[in-house]
Design an enzyme around this catalytic site. Sequence first.
Site, PDB file in Angstrom:
ATOM      1  N   GLU A  18      31.817  39.724  27.089  1.00  0.00           N
ATOM      2  CA  GLU A  18      32.883  39.195  27.950  1.00  0.00           C
ATOM      3  C   GLU A  18      33.361  40.352  28.808  1.00  0.00           C
ATOM      4  O   GLU A  18      34.144  41.192  28.364  1.00  0.00           O
ATOM      5  CB  GLU A  18      34.028  38.650  27.074  1.00  0.00           C
ATOM      6  CG  GLU A  18      33.637  37.461  26.209  1.00  0.00           C
ATOM      7  CD  GLU A  18      33.552  36.162  27.011  1.00  0.00           C
ATOM      8  OE1 GLU A  18      34.087  36.095  28.127  1.00  0.00           O
ATOM      9  OE2 GLU A  18      32.915  35.213  26.510  1.00  0.00           O
ATOM     10  N   CYS A  43      41.624  40.149  32.806  1.00  0.00           N
ATOM     11  CA  CYS A  43      40.225  40.127  33.234  1.00  0.00           C
ATOM     12  C   CYS A  43      39.983  39.101  34.329  1.00  0.00           C
ATOM     13  O   CYS A  43      39.110  39.292  35.165  1.00  0.00           O
ATOM     14  CB  CYS A  43      39.318  39.859  32.046  1.00  0.00           C
ATOM     15  SG  CYS A  43      39.790  38.376  31.160  1.00  0.00           S
TER      16      CYS A  43
END
Length: 471
Positions: free
Chosen positions: A225, A259
Amino acid sequence: MDQHSFSTETGLDFGLEEAASVVQSLRGRFSSRRTRPLSWRDGQLKAFQAMLSDRQDIFHEALRADLGRCRFEAWIAETGFLANEAAHVRKHLRAWTRPERVFTPLVHQPGRSTIRREPLGVVLIIGPWNYPLQLVLAPLVGAIAAGNCAVLKPSELAPNTAAAIAEWIPEYLDAECVRVVQGGVQETEALLAQRFDHIFYTGSGRVGRVVMEAAAKHLTPVTLELGGKSPVVVDRDVDLERAARRIAWGKFFNAGQTCVSPDYALVDRAIEADFVERLRANIRAFYGSEPRSSPDYARVVNDRHFARLQGLLQSGRVAEGGDSDPDERYIAPTILREVPDDAPVMQDEIFGPILPVVPVDGVKDAIARINARPKPLALYVFSKRQRAIDDVIEQTSSGGVCVNDTLAHLSIPDLPFGGVGESGMGAYHGRESFEVFSHRRGVLEKGTRIDPALRYPPYDEHKLKWAKRLV
Ligand code: NAD
């Protein structure tokens, strides 16, 4: 904190030998089949929910100490998010674990084909500092749901949250099946030298490559990720006020250390000035004219990131904010205009409260600019025109998309969350979290009542003709 003072929750110094011993003991537990029954999994998830509710204030306090995070953002992005995730998974787990019947062709009748989800074994979860609770514990929900043993390695850059995880996870969960290792590079390397059955890593692409290389030695599958520069497209035909408010919220949430934070805005030239004005108004409405004194505005995680972000403030003309204070690691919510394509702020992911606003000549131009860069983790498009929205979605690629809002797609439990290309591989959340830690085992069970000679030698043209019809 001195790197060598890190330890497991048991207080041991942590090197290769300790890492091997943690994994070995978890392997023993996994082999004993303790994590297999649904009752164990559900019980663990229930205890997990209890931990979040009993210790919520402790976790929120740790997040404030690490990131200056306010309670609202701590709840919405960490404890509340995790509680919802666990509740959703518990609600559906029984159905997900049931063998899934699939079609069996006539030639294999009598027979029954099913897909059975089985746990992978012992998994490693490595988390970053920006959502230091959510990004270690949300994968854990999936790992437990799928019946695995797990090692958690929270980020050393959020030490208070890491310590809280190391203290409370063993109190609430089965400490023989879930272990926490605190530490930095050295400890993570010791863990990565071991053989795991899956590694789930969240963080930068640079370390993602280190993780994948270590995993390759053992043929261990990985979920990565990662991040990237997530663009926002603002079409000229748009509800400008809603767009500016939602973009300002997503950008300055956790001071941009998200993110999926909108990294830069590609705004139709016709409305750029108006858009910037409304962004400024919203920043002031959220945090007042002096955001430094707002209890709702977070701080930059450490001095290194502060220095990096401070350097980026010179990348264009400051339209709002621009001030900073190293003592508090405060960077004001900042809007930059007139940013050249080759400016530092347009190179790497910003990961801080600086929003470059780049004027573009319509949606086509925006699409071309997005496609000139690696595939981002998120993509945002604001428009009233379905055609423009569809064009952006169809002609680009990204981990996920959110139309007319920011960050919100993350909280839809049934949407897979993950990157593509440079922004990562694999996905999780909701059912995907269960799937990512499961092996989908294809099982054909055949009856013995009928056994036509058709497929057995000696072969002839007649058999071939029938095989072609039946298979
Ligand atoms: P990082 O890669 O520096 O650190 C993450 C983890 O890796 C930490 O636990 C750290 O101890 C470990 N680590 C660091 N260096 C290592 C090394 N050399 N060898 C082994 N392990 C090492 O990442 P970060 O700075 O904490 O996170 C920022 C990045 O993460 C941004 O790019 C952001 O976009 C991305 N991110 C992605 C997601 C997502 O869900 N896709 C979420 C949050 C952050």
